[in-house]
Design a protein around this motif. Structure first.
Motif, PDB file in Angstrom:
ATOM      1  N   ILE A 294      41.247  -4.020 -77.457  1.00  0.00           N
ATOM      2  CA  ILE A 294      41.894  -4.740 -76.356  1.00  0.00           C
ATOM      3  C   ILE A 294      42.700  -5.913 -76.898  1.00  0.00           C
ATOM      4  N   ASP A 295      43.843  -6.176 -76.263  1.00  0.00           N
ATOM      5  CA  ASP A 295      44.616  -7.373 -76.597  1.00  0.00           C
ATOM      6  C   ASP A 295      45.580  -7.696 -75.462  1.00  0.00           C
ATOM      7  N   PHE A 296      46.141  -8.906 -75.536  1.00  0.00           N
ATOM      8  CA  PHE A 296      47.175  -9.308 -74.598  1.00  0.00           C
ATOM      9  C   PHE A 296      48.509  -8.780 -75.106  1.00  0.00           C
ATOM     10  N   SER A 297      49.398  -8.460 -74.191  1.00  0.00           N
ATOM     11  CA  SER A 297      50.743  -8.050 -74.599  1.00  0.00           C
ATOM     12  C   SER A 297      51.573  -9.305 -74.873  1.00  0.00           C
ATOM     13  N   GLU A 298      52.862  -9.123 -74.988  1.00  0.00           N
ATOM     14  CA  GLU A 298      53.766 -10.243 -75.254  1.00  0.00           C
ATOM     15  C   GLU A 298      53.869 -11.200 -74.076  1.00  0.00           C
ATOM     16  N   GLY A 299      53.346 -10.808 -72.936  1.00  0.00           N
ATOM     17  CA  GLY A 299      53.328 -11.714 -71.792  1.00  0.00           C
ATOM     18  C   GLY A 299      54.333 -11.372 -70.712  1.00  0.00           C
ATOM     19  N   ILE A 300      54.577 -12.335 -69.845  1.00  0.00           N
ATOM     20  CA  ILE A 300      55.422 -12.155 -68.670  1.00  0.00           C
ATOM     21  C   ILE A 300      56.819 -11.676 -69.033  1.00  0.00           C
ATOM     22  N   SER A 301      57.345 -12.151 -70.145  1.00  0.00           N
ATOM     23  CA  SER A 301      58.715 -11.795 -70.526  1.00  0.00           C
ATOM     24  C   SER A 301      58.838 -10.349 -71.008  1.00  0.00           C
ATOM     25  N   ALA A 302      57.724  -9.700 -71.323  1.00  0.00           N
ATOM     26  CA  ALA A 302      57.746  -8.302 -71.786  1.00  0.00           C
ATOM     27  C   ALA A 302      57.578  -7.390 -70.577  1.00  0.00           C
ATOM     28  N   THR A 303      58.674  -7.091 -69.912  1.00  0.00           N
ATOM     29  CA  THR A 303      58.617  -6.336 -68.660  1.00  0.00           C
ATOM     30  C   THR A 303      58.213  -4.880 -68.830  1.00  0.00           C
ATOM     31  N   ASP A 304      58.255  -4.379 -70.059  1.00  0.00           N
ATOM     32  CA  ASP A 304      57.894  -2.981 -70.302  1.00  0.00           C
ATOM     33  C   ASP A 304      56.466  -2.838 -70.818  1.00  0.00           C
ATOM     34  N   GLN A 305      55.684  -3.910 -70.752  1.00  0.00           N
ATOM     35  CA  GLN A 305      54.308  -3.901 -71.241  1.00  0.00           C
ATOM     36  C   GLN A 305      53.366  -4.432 -70.159  1.00  0.00           C
ATOM     37  N   PRO A 306      52.098  -4.033 -70.213  1.00  0.00           N
ATOM     38  CA  PRO A 306      51.123  -4.584 -69.273  1.00  0.00           C
ATOM     39  C   PRO A 306      50.687  -5.974 -69.724  1.00  0.00           C
ATOM     40  N   ALA A 307      49.974  -6.668 -68.876  1.00  0.00           N
ATOM     41  CA  ALA A 307      49.434  -7.985 -69.239  1.00  0.00           C
ATOM     42  C   ALA A 307      48.385  -7.842 -70.336  1.00  0.00           C
ATOM     43  N   VAL A 308      47.556  -6.813 -70.208  1.00  0.00           N
ATOM     44  CA  VAL A 308      46.469  -6.529 -71.150  1.00  0.00           C
ATOM     45  C   VAL A 308      46.521  -5.040 -71.453  1.00  0.00           C
ATOM     46  N   ARG A 309      46.198  -4.679 -72.675  1.00  0.00           N
ATOM     47  CA  ARG A 309      46.218  -3.262 -73.039  1.00  0.00           C
ATOM     48  C   ARG A 309      45.076  -2.964 -74.000  1.00  0.00           C
ATOM     49  N   VAL A 310      44.739  -1.695 -74.069  1.00  0.00           N
ATOM     50  CA  VAL A 310      43.734  -1.223 -75.016  1.00  0.00           C
ATOM     51  C   VAL A 310      44.365  -0.083 -75.808  1.00  0.00           C
ATOM     52  N   ARG A 311      44.262  -0.197 -77.137  1.00  0.00           N
ATOM     53  CA  ARG A 311      44.775   0.853 -78.031  1.00  0.00           C
ATOM     54  C   ARG A 311      43.626   1.356 -78.902  1.00  0.00           C
ATOM     55  N   ASP A 312      43.719   2.627 -79.308  1.00  0.00           N
ATOM     56  CA  ASP A 312      42.725   3.134 -80.252  1.00  0.00           C
ATOM     57  C   ASP A 312      43.191   2.806 -81.673  1.00  0.00           C
ATOM     58  N   LEU A 313      42.443   3.256 -82.661  1.00  0.00           N
ATOM     59  CA  LEU A 313      42.752   2.922 -84.053  1.00  0.00           C
ATOM     60  C   LEU A 313      44.075   3.507 -84.531  1.00  0.00           C
ATOM     61  N   THR A 314      44.561   4.540 -83.858  1.00  0.00           N
ATOM     62  CA  THR A 314      45.847   5.136 -84.237  1.00  0.00           C
ATOM     63  C   THR A 314      47.023   4.436 -83.555  1.00  0.00           C
ATOM     64  N   GLY A 315      46.730   3.523 -82.625  1.00  0.00           N
ATOM     65  CA  GLY A 315      47.780   2.832 -81.890  1.00  0.00           C
ATOM     66  C   GLY A 315      48.102   3.451 -80.549  1.00  0.00           C
ATOM     67  N   ARG A 316      47.445   4.554 -80.218  1.00  0.00           N
ATOM     68  CA  ARG A 316      47.671   5.231 -78.938  1.00  0.00           C
ATOM     69  C   ARG A 316      47.167   4.344 -77.797  1.00  0.00           C
ATOM     70  N   LEU A 317      47.964   4.234 -76.751  1.00  0.00           N
ATOM     71  CA  LEU A 317      47.628   3.396 -75.596  1.00  0.00           C
ATOM     72  C   LEU A 317      46.574   4.082 -74.733  1.00  0.00           C
ATOM     73  N   LEU A 318      45.414   3.450 -74.608  1.00  0.00           N
ATOM     74  CA  LEU A 318      44.317   3.999 -73.813  1.00  0.00           C
ATOM     75  C   LEU A 318      44.270   3.413 -72.409  1.00  0.00           C
ATOM     76  N   ALA A 319      44.547   2.099 -72.287  1.00  0.00           N
ATOM     77  CA  ALA A 319      44.458   1.441 -70.980  1.00  0.00           C
ATOM     78  C   ALA A 319      45.617   0.473 -70.792  1.00  0.00           C
ATOM     79  N   TRP A 320      46.184   0.516 -69.607  1.00  0.00           N
ATOM     80  CA  TRP A 320      47.294  -0.335 -69.176  1.00  0.00           C
ATOM     81  C   TRP A 320      46.722  -1.188 -68.054  1.00  0.00           C
TER      82      TRP A 320
END
Length: 179
Positions: A55-81
């Motif tokens: 789990i981590d925070f995205s780039e924030g409000i200015s990153a309109t193509d990303q969620p506020a918080v995301r979860v990635r697996d070890l390969t970098g695949r997006l698991l949770a938006w």
């Protein structure tokens, strides 16, 4: 970090009995100038309530193509938006297409949050939970945020017990479906 952002540090003791998650966390959170304390606190709570490896925070409000918080697996695949506030339908649709799971956490009235989504295309809308808190709890708690904050969060039977810099709050974590 966005230009003009204010850094906040949260020392968190998390005990989520419902999920069996017990962690001591140290979060550095960049608060964008357009972001309210209530929004930032909701972002921190979403992080805690969704906490898992990757789990981590995205780039924030200015990153309109990303969620506020995301979860990635070890390969970098997006698991949770994980969205915060009142995202638009297009962003939820996009997130649902890109990840296995989507969730929304809001400090606002959930009835007003879902209203603009009605009739809009949102991929797997029926699978997307919208989480909210008892009226006024987030605003009251947000008034206690400092640049360095101590936060204790316990969750049991979807009831949240929050202590923020010595002030105590509690709320049910309400869940409804987007679609």
């Amino acid at each position: 970090m966005a230009a003009g952002a204010t850094m906040h540090t949260f020392a968190i003791q998390l005990a989520d009995v419902d999920r069996g998650v017990y962690e001591d966390l140290s979060l550095r959170v960049a608060r964008h100038p357009s972001e309210t304390d209530a929004f930032m606190l909701t972002r921190v709570l979403a992080y805690c309530l969704e906490f898992e490896d990757g789990i981590d925070f995205s780039e924030g409000i200015s990153a309109t193509d990303q969620p506020a918080v995301r979860v990635r697996d070890l390969t970098g695949r997006l698991l949770a938006w994980i969205e915060v506030g009142a995202p638009d339908a297009e962003k939820l649709h996009s997130g649902s297409m890109q990840s296995e799971r989507v969730a929304v956490y809001t400090h606002r009235d959930p009835a007003k949050v879902v209203l603009p989504w009605e009739g809009k295309r949102i991929h797997r809308a029926a699978d997307i939970p919208l989480y909210s808190f008892d009226r006024g709890v987030i605003a009251d708690a947000a008034a206690h945020i400092e640049r360095r904050s101590a936060l204790t969060l316990s969750v049991t039977e979807r009831r949240m017990y929050l202590e923020l810099n010595g002030a105590s709050f509690e709320s049910d974590v309400h869940e409804q479906r987007v679609g």
